[in-house]
Design an enzyme around this catalytic site. Sequence first.
Site, short mmCIF file in Angstrom:
data_model
loop_
_atom_site.label_atom_id
_atom_site.label_comp_id
_atom_site.label_asym_id
_atom_site.label_seq_id
_atom_site.Cartn_x
_atom_site.Cartn_y
_atom_site.Cartn_z
N GLU B 55 33.42 49.89 76.90
CA GLU B 55 33.89 48.64 77.51
C GLU B 55 35.00 47.99 76.69
O GLU B 55 35.87 47.31 77.23
CB GLU B 55 32.73 47.65 77.69
CG GLU B 55 31.72 48.07 78.76
CD GLU B 55 30.64 49.01 78.25
OE1 GLU B 55 30.74 49.46 77.09
OE2 GLU B 55 29.70 49.30 79.00
N PHE B 117 15.36 42.90 80.72
CA PHE B 117 16.08 44.09 80.27
C PHE B 117 17.59 43.88 80.44
O PHE B 117 18.06 43.51 81.51
CB PHE B 117 15.61 45.31 81.07
CG PHE B 117 16.34 46.57 80.67
CD1 PHE B 117 16.20 47.09 79.38
CD2 PHE B 117 17.20 47.20 81.55
CE1 PHE B 117 16.88 48.23 79.00
CE2 PHE B 117 17.88 48.35 81.18
CZ PHE B 117 17.73 48.87 79.89
N GLN B 118 18.32 44.10 79.38
CA GLN B 118 19.78 43.95 79.34
C GLN B 118 20.25 42.55 79.72
O GLN B 118 21.32 42.37 80.29
CB GLN B 118 20.46 45.02 80.20
CG GLN B 118 20.23 46.41 79.62
CD GLN B 118 21.13 47.47 80.21
OE1 GLN B 118 21.52 47.41 81.37
NE2 GLN B 118 21.46 48.47 79.39
N LYS B 167 22.71 39.58 89.55
CA LYS B 167 22.57 40.69 90.48
C LYS B 167 22.17 40.21 91.88
O LYS B 167 22.66 40.73 92.88
CB LYS B 167 21.54 41.69 89.94
CG LYS B 167 21.70 43.06 90.56
CD LYS B 167 20.89 44.11 89.82
CE LYS B 167 21.03 45.46 90.49
NZ LYS B 167 20.24 46.49 89.81
N MET B 480 46.58 49.98 54.97
CA MET B 480 46.91 48.59 54.64
C MET B 480 45.91 48.01 53.65
O MET B 480 46.28 47.27 52.73
CB MET B 480 46.95 47.75 55.92
CG MET B 480 47.44 46.34 55.70
SD MET B 480 49.06 46.31 54.90
CE MET B 480 50.14 46.24 56.33
C1 LIG Z 1 38.33 46.26 63.77
C2 LIG Z 1 38.94 46.08 62.45
N1 LIG Z 1 38.24 46.36 61.32
C3 LIG Z 1 38.82 46.20 60.10
C4 LIG Z 1 40.10 45.74 59.98
C5 LIG Z 1 40.73 45.55 58.62
N2 LIG Z 1 41.89 46.42 58.46
C6 LIG Z 1 43.15 45.99 58.63
S1 LIG Z 1 44.28 47.17 58.43
C7 LIG Z 1 43.11 48.30 58.07
C8 LIG Z 1 43.49 49.72 57.74
C9 LIG Z 1 44.00 50.46 58.90
O1 LIG Z 1 44.06 51.82 58.56
P1 LIG Z 1 44.74 52.87 59.50
O2 LIG Z 1 44.29 52.69 60.89
O3 LIG Z 1 44.57 54.22 58.94
O4 LIG Z 1 46.28 52.44 59.47
P2 LIG Z 1 47.29 52.40 58.22
O5 LIG Z 1 47.19 51.05 57.59
O6 LIG Z 1 46.90 53.49 57.27
O7 LIG Z 1 48.62 52.62 58.84
C10 LIG Z 1 41.84 47.74 58.10
C11 LIG Z 1 40.60 48.45 57.78
C12 LIG Z 1 40.78 45.45 61.19
N3 LIG Z 1 42.02 44.96 61.20
N4 LIG Z 1 40.20 45.64 62.38
#
Ligand SMILES: Cc1ncc(C[n+]2csc(CCOP(=O)(O)OP(=O)(O)O)c2C)c(N)n1
Lengths: 176, 565
Positions: B55, B117-118, B167, B480
């Site tokens: 979803e 349920f749900q 529902k 990042m």
């Molecule tokens: C759902 C979610 N969980 C955690 C984060 C924190 N976060 C920001 S950037 C990042 C790293 C992203 O890594 P990747 O997808 O490999 O991209 P890169 O930075 O290596 O290009 C994380 C964990 C986020 N933005 N969103």
Amino acid sequence: MEKEIKTFTVSIYTENNIGLLNRISAIFQRRHINIESLNSSVSEIEGVYRFTILINVTETQIKKIIGQIDKQIEVIKAYYHNEDDTVYQESCLFKIKSSLLFDDRQIQNIIKDSNARIVTVNKQFFVIEKSGRRKEIDSLYDKLNEYGIMQFVRSGAIAITKEPMNISEILSEFKN
Amino acid sequence: MNNTKKISGSEAVVKCLIAEGIEIIYGYPGGAIMPVYDELYKYEDQIHHVLTRHEQGATHSAQGFARISGKVGVAIATSGPGATNLVTGLADAQIDSTPMVCITGQVSSNLLGSDAFQETDIVGISTPVTKWNHQVTKASDIPKVLAKAFYIAKSGRPGPVLIDITKDAQFELLDFNYKKVTGIRSYKPIPKLDTTSLDLAADLINKSIKPMIVWGQGVILAEAENEFKKFVEKTGIPAAWTIMGVSAIPTSHPLNVGMVGMHGNYAPNMLTNECDLLIAIGMRFDDRVTGNLDKYAKQAKIIHFEIDPAEIDKNVKVDVSVLGDAKESLSKILPLLKTRTHNSWLVKFKELYDIEYDSVIKDDLFPTKDGLTMGEVLKEINTYTKGNAAIVSDVGQHQMIACRYANFNKSRSNITSGGLGTMGFALPAAIGAKMACPEREVVAVIGDGGFQMTIQELGTIFQSKVPVKIVVLNNSFLGMVRQWQQLFFEKRYASTEMVNPDFTAIAKGYYIKSKKVSKREELSSAVEEMINSKDSFFLEVVVEKEANVFPMIQSGASVSEIRLK
Ligand SMILES: Cc1ncc(C[n+]2csc(CCOP(=O)(O)OP(=O)(O)O)c2C)c(N)n1
């Protein structure tokens, strides 16, 4: 000046909607703002509800909060006012042992002097009602507390603003 | 008995969607929404339901659809877990002002509050992340509530709306009569434009010596691209963009001076603290844009063109606010403005750009070291798409690189999760974007981390034959976060290293053409092959593991303390 924390009365005119209280309280919760009191009732306009909320914040904060409340779909208009701009009242009830009323004359004087009123008396207890400003209620509480209070409850503040509210105009504007 | 006229609540739901001109919706079935799915089956020729694999994917697809087209995206789910899986997408749409309507099934009204349920209180849960939400328990309410939902989602500052339908209301019969909503008495989508604010703003603009524009998505949402372009060209003012605003005018425009904010360009960030007038248009002074507010444009007068009164003075106190729809405000202010140029001021931007070019951009785009850079991949994408593609980016280093370097000729072409920074956004959002605009090239640029958050949507791409192009920039890190660990946590790489699967094998498993590149010589032809492919295509590019994105404004620092390394 803007950093000073003051008590503000927030008046919100709304459509009656089930989820609205949740929506409004979430705005305060997110900002860690404690709601001092909250009251919801009908207003002078049919089908329009009015929330009265008391909070202690800075003027800068209250402006932003009003902006957030005002933009909720079912909020017709939100206002904030200083204590000086409103006439407001709270009301409270005390439950006290009946024996005190008869054994100690002093308590009758307290009731009279504070413009409180006895709502009911029976063998076990009597109930006093008092409406007024927070300070007056607090002072009555302190006085009665010396004798022992069985139960105490205070309502949320309700407030009427000195300046007019233009809700009807806002609503009629829409029809045009 | 004239029951013949009556239709069920669930049929009414579908007829409402059709009446709103909805042709594609995204969703996932389950018990409490089954009556609606049964009607969707019957109306298959009028409304195309896309079965996503989760979803969350349905919401991001609906968002991608909305972002590229300006139309309302629709997602639909069952009660309980189906509904809670929508929450991330709702929050994302709320903070990025994306018009979306989500419809959830709910347990029968007699069971509400019984922990059936749900059963989850999705209206309660979604309240802080929706522009409006509502639960329907009577079939007869369905048309007017859905009409209201579409009106609210699209009008004024757009946003997500969730409608929860029990529902029994789906089964109940009603006399169907659909009337579009054109107004709600307690809701004023567009504040009335105050002409004195226009005079004040025009006066400041005409008198300014070192003015600068920062525009955001508001320009796009108001469909004010033409008016904005005229405004920029008549005043000759250098214009910088937020991540949500880019593509409103072509990136090649001579007055485009780049991105503001944490990983934005050097010149507009530095000169924010040197301009004498800052003209903010349809942007909200997000902390990622402003850095330390106490040191943000303090020397400048500030004008704020904005549709949402709650944004005025929220983060930055402004001198003049022009409340209203940007299209109207900009077209009305235009005659009040003098035709000017700001050549010596523009030279300043150019000088600072050159500094950024020498210390950052050159090595990003034309690296001399062995490892592939994310920047050069973007450069190749630019080459083969000629700036005509919509770039859908996920969240992280690759996102910043994509937004910094992608060329855009057309508005609504940068689709990214700006305000929420939702990893997993890009793949499903690209699906929605491509389906909304099949004639456009849609390229998703994703990190190896974020790709695995919604990787299951490869199944949707396969089943629904959505010819999106997918580029995974694989640095085997949550890049990042790793960058922050390197810069601020003395290289303690806590849980950021990724041991990855064979991504191309996974793509193959979904019968999607795929390729993996790890050498510079192979890159250009691989990108070319991907862009030329008529079908969906998956390209994995193995990039330098420990590269950093610069420039950078550290949290807590001022925009003019932006570092180049
Ligand atoms: C759902 C979610 N969980 C955690 C984060 C924190 N976060 C920001 S950037 C990042 C790293 C992203 O890594 P990747 O997808 O490999 O991209 P890169 O930075 O290596 O290009 C994380 C964990 C986020 N933005 N969103």
